[in-house]
Design a protein around this motif. Structure first.
Motif: not given
Length: 185
Positions: A43-44, A68-70, A79
Motif C-alpha cells: 500500500e502507499g 510514501e506511506n508504504v 517512506s
C-alpha cells in the motif's frame, strides 16, 4: 509516461516516469498465493523515474524512487527512497527506509548501499550473476524489529530495536557478512 526507441545497432533511449503510482498495483506481479482478495500486499504511493540508454548488450540504467506511506502486509514502513545506477555489469544501489515511528533521529531507520555485479543485458547471457565480489553496507541506528515481520515469514510478532553496521561481501550466490548487530528492548 513511457517513452523510448530502439535504434539500429541496438542503441537504447527510453524513459519511464510515474507520479503517485499506487503500490497496490504490485499485486499483479506478486506470486499467485499472495494475490488473493484477503491477502494484503503493498500500500502507499511512489514517484519513479527510470532512464535507459546504452545498447541491448550493454544497457545503462538510472532510476530514482520515492515512496510514501508504504505498508507491506499491513505493516507500516513509512517512506522508502532509492537511487539505482547500472553500468558495466554492476548495479549500484542506495536505499533508505524511514519509519519515523521508530526513532527521533534524523538518520533513516535503515540504509543499504553498495554494488552488485550482475549482467542485465537484453539477451541470453551465460551468467546473470558473475563470479565477482559484491560490496554492500547495511546500517541502522535503530530499526523496529516489527518491520521485519512481513519480510521474514518464519518469525512472527518480532519486537525490539535492531542496531547494525554490516558489510556484505563475497559472491551473490555465497555472501559473506561481517560487522555488528544487536537487538535492544
Amino acid at each position: 509516461a513511457l517513452n523510448g526507441s530502439l535504434r539500429s545497432g541496438g542503441a537504447l533511449d527510453a524513459s519511464l516516469a510515474g507520479t503517485r503510482v499506487n503500490l497496490e498495483n504490485l499485486r499483479y506481479v506478486m506470486p499467485k498465493e499472495e494475490r488473493s482478495a484477503d491477502a494484503r500486499g503493498f500500500e502507499g504511493s511512489v514517484n519513479v523515474d527510470v532512464r535507459l540508454g546504452g545498447t541491448l548488450l550493454s544497457p545503462v540504467y538510472d532510476a530514482t524512487l520515492r515512496a510514501e506511506n508504504v505498508f507491506f502486509r499491513g505493516f507500516p514502513f513509512g517512506s522508502i527512497e532509492g537511487d539505482l545506477q547500472y553500468r558495466n555489469q554492476a548495479l549500484h544501489a542506495e536505499l533508505q527506509v524511514d519509519n519515523r515511528a521508530s526513532s527521533k533521529s534524523k538518520t533513516p531507520d535503515l540504509t543499504v548501499e553498495g554494488t552488485l555485479p550482475i549482467n542485465l543485458a537484453f539477451a541470453d547471457v551465460e551468467q546473470r550473476l558473475p563470479e565477482k565480489e559484491m560490496q554492500f553496507r547495511v546500517y541502522s541506528e535503530g530499526l523496529q524489529m516489527s518491520l521485519l515481520d512481513p519480510l521474514v515469514p518464519t518469525f512472527n510478532q518480532l519486537s525490539g530495536i535492531l542496531k547494525m553496521n554490516l558489510t556484505v561481501g563475497g559472491l551473490a550466490k555465497k555472501p559473506r557478512f561481517t560487522g555488528t548487530m544487536s537487538v535492544e528492548q
